[in-house]
Design an enzyme around this catalytic site. Sequence first.
Site, PDB file in Angstrom:
ATOM      1  CB  CYS A 255      -4.824  16.582   4.574  1.00  0.00           C
ATOM      2  SG  CYS A 255      -4.235  14.914   4.850  1.00  0.00           S
TER       3      CYS A 255
ATOM      4  CD  GLN B  82      -2.466  18.198  -3.054  1.00  0.00           C
ATOM      5  OE1 GLN B  82      -3.555  18.551  -2.599  1.00  0.00           O
ATOM      6  NE2 GLN B  82      -1.460  17.825  -2.282  1.00  0.00           N
TER       7      GLN B  82
ATOM      8  CB  CYS C 241     -24.832  13.848  -0.003  1.00  0.00           C
ATOM      9  SG  CYS C 241     -23.170  13.999  -0.497  1.00  0.00           S
TER      10      CYS C 241
HETATM   11  C1  LIG Z   1      -1.397  13.765   1.268  1.00  0.00           C
HETATM   12  S1  LIG Z   1      -0.619  12.724   0.117  1.00  0.00           S
HETATM   13  C2  LIG Z   1       0.620  13.803  -0.490  1.00  0.00           C
HETATM   14  C3  LIG Z   1       1.183  13.468  -1.834  1.00  0.00           C
HETATM   15  C4  LIG Z   1       2.026  14.541  -2.498  1.00  0.00           C
HETATM   16  N1  LIG Z   1       2.915  15.207  -1.599  1.00  0.00           N
HETATM   17  C5  LIG Z   1       1.155  15.530  -3.245  1.00  0.00           C
HETATM   18  O1  LIG Z   1       1.095  16.704  -2.879  1.00  0.00           O
HETATM   19  O2  LIG Z   1       0.527  15.123  -4.240  1.00  0.00           O
HETATM   20  C6  LIG Z   1       0.189  11.592   1.141  1.00  0.00           C
HETATM   21  C7  LIG Z   1       0.965  10.542   0.428  1.00  0.00           C
HETATM   22  O3  LIG Z   1       1.594   9.748   1.426  1.00  0.00           O
HETATM   23  C8  LIG Z   1       1.624   8.406   0.993  1.00  0.00           C
HETATM   24  N2  LIG Z   1       1.798   7.577   2.196  1.00  0.00           N
HETATM   25  C9  LIG Z   1       0.884   7.250   3.120  1.00  0.00           C
HETATM   26  N3  LIG Z   1       1.427   6.510   4.083  1.00  0.00           N
HETATM   27  C10 LIG Z   1       2.737   6.365   3.779  1.00  0.00           C
HETATM   28  C11 LIG Z   1       3.829   5.694   4.400  1.00  0.00           C
HETATM   29  N4  LIG Z   1       3.657   5.028   5.521  1.00  0.00           N
HETATM   30  N5  LIG Z   1       5.029   5.757   3.832  1.00  0.00           N
HETATM   31  C12 LIG Z   1       5.212   6.456   2.683  1.00  0.00           C
HETATM   32  N6  LIG Z   1       4.213   7.095   2.037  1.00  0.00           N
HETATM   33  C13 LIG Z   1       2.986   7.055   2.568  1.00  0.00           C
HETATM   34  C14 LIG Z   1       0.286   8.243   0.285  1.00  0.00           C
HETATM   35  O4  LIG Z   1       0.322   7.164  -0.597  1.00  0.00           O
HETATM   36  C15 LIG Z   1       0.145   9.583  -0.418  1.00  0.00           C
HETATM   37  O5  LIG Z   1       0.701   9.545  -1.700  1.00  0.00           O
END
Ligand SMILES: C[S@@+](CC[C@H](N)C(=O)[O-])C[C@H]1O[C@@H](n2cnc3c(N)ncnc32)[C@H](O)[C@@H]1O
Length: 571
Positions: free
Chosen positions: A520, A393, A162
């Site tokens: 990440c 998360q 997988c």
């Molecule tokens: C790793 S997640 C983190 C979310 C939040 N900080 C958490 O801990 O739950 C990254 C976030 O960035 C947003 N994202 C990705 N590209 C983006 C962009 N160009 N502008 C604004 N937000 C963006 C995604 O939709 C996602 O919600």
Amino acid sequence: MASIIPNFRLRRLPPLSKFRSTLPPLHLHRPCSSIALPVASSSSSPYEDSEEPQSNTNTLSTTTTAIEEPHRKIKSKKPKPFFPKRGETLELVCESLAFKGKGLCKVEESGYVVMCDRALPGERFVGRVTRKKNNYSEVTKVKTLSPHRDMVEAPCEYALQCGGCRTQNLLYEAQVKAKEEQVRDLVVHVGKFSYKDPEFENVMKPIVPCDTQFHYRNKMEFSFGPKRWLPKEQLADKSEDANVFSLGLHAPGFFDKVLNVDKCFLQSEPANKVLAAVQDCWRNPELGLSPYDCHSHTGFLKHLTIRSGRDVETREPQLMVNFVTSSYKPELLKPLVDKLAVFPEVVSIMNNINTAVGNTSVGEQEYTLYGKATITEILRGLAFEISANSFFQTNAHQAEILYKLVEDCAGLKGDGSEIVLDLFCGTGTIGLTLAKKVKHVYGYEVVPEAIADARRNAKLNGVHNATFIQGDLNKISESFGNDFQKPDIVISDPNRPGMHTNLIKYLLKLKAPRIVYVSCNPATCARDLDLLCHGSVEQKLQGCYRLKSIQPVDMFPHTPHIECVCLLELC
Ligand SMILES: C[S@@+](CC[C@H](N)C(=O)[O-])C[C@H]1O[C@@H](n2cnc3c(N)ncnc32)[C@H](O)[C@@H]1O
């Protein structure tokens, strides 16, 4: 296959020797030789989640190996250029895990680097060259000659096929050590921070392992397919029929091949019961359900997503089941809905309609087939409502630890005087957990549904000092920042492509006293740390931050993913 799940409960790792009485030593901090593995540049698309490398700065450690007939022999003592041909077989030894958890090997004498998916440290194997990149090649494993160090029996019967778990058969302690090493190598070779700096050992914090190594995922997405993907041996001995509808996980590297799974050890037991119930009946011809075929673009069922949360009052598990289909035909789903609605944990059954030909599971329309449209989860004492498509998360237990680290790094005074800018805020979780201690939180996020969730979550938790704004942080204009007061602390938690250069430029101009960078993807994280601290002549950036700490956190045991929390202070 054994079904006993090892349950290591540890916070700090004891020395590896404790776990490895008869196995050869694992080299934890070996000096790196130089193979340049590239790092992704900032993505211009907010939805893109590519980890494909692009620039040429990353250097990783490798090992040597004897090459014997019938594979190519390399005998010369002097390093000399080595260019394997596509299709050529090489005998290799994997030294360490690198980018995307691939096994890293080095051809004897020449130092030529070869990467192999699913090769694990210490494993001796024969690999066939499948792709040639600028300065390394990729091989696929043909045969293992002797097993890897720190081998354990993988409890999951699908582990070797997988695409989800790649290192389930590697001792957990060795998994986390390999992740820690990877971060260290990237910080040095991509981030250009020096081992020789007396501060280096203080900056690099030891990895925080995950207490729970199975059943930790609160979201799993399974795919439907018209045929089963079977490993070569099963195809050859005809013990399984490939021409049977499949529901499961994608085979590694194949968007169109689905390995049928009845159970996943990464999701909770109630979620496995739901999967088993769907598996039990969806192929029944009387139901008239067909899997979507991504080649002919026919068929109805695309994905089954199961999300887990907890009831805020009782803390009992809650499940959301989301059927992603190619059209809206609720009558076809009714028998499945009736079957799942009897589970006490299932509080929401959703239907996302996705008419696009791609493989995405986000629907253009969404319908509630049973119960509510959201489930809840509790993080750091706050309640969060989560809808089918918003980011949350995936390992809630470890997210508690991650967010605590973020708060520690933020170093809030606690007197309600500070402004926090929460970039890539998702459903607002980080900002909201800090809000009670600060004057105001401003959150930015591109997905409108996540912003709606963030605003709802603020209300739900009685937070009145948080403003959430929808916007694309890859496309910020000169006026970005005019709508809020200068922040004291910036939290930035981008997805895998990291921060866009324009955003880095903005942060360098903004000069907030502290940046807490949650990442990440350690490769893009190292690249961004380099720009924030050292700047770039070519990109006309003048770095003005000092890296105070970088803390890897294992959020996803058995997978190559690594999370890091970094603290930067203005020089
Ligand atoms: C790793 S997640 C983190 C979310 C939040 N900080 C958490 O801990 O739950 C990254 C976030 O960035 C947003 N994202 C990705 N590209 C983006 C962009 N160009 N502008 C604004 N937000 C963006 C995604 O939709 C996602 O919600």
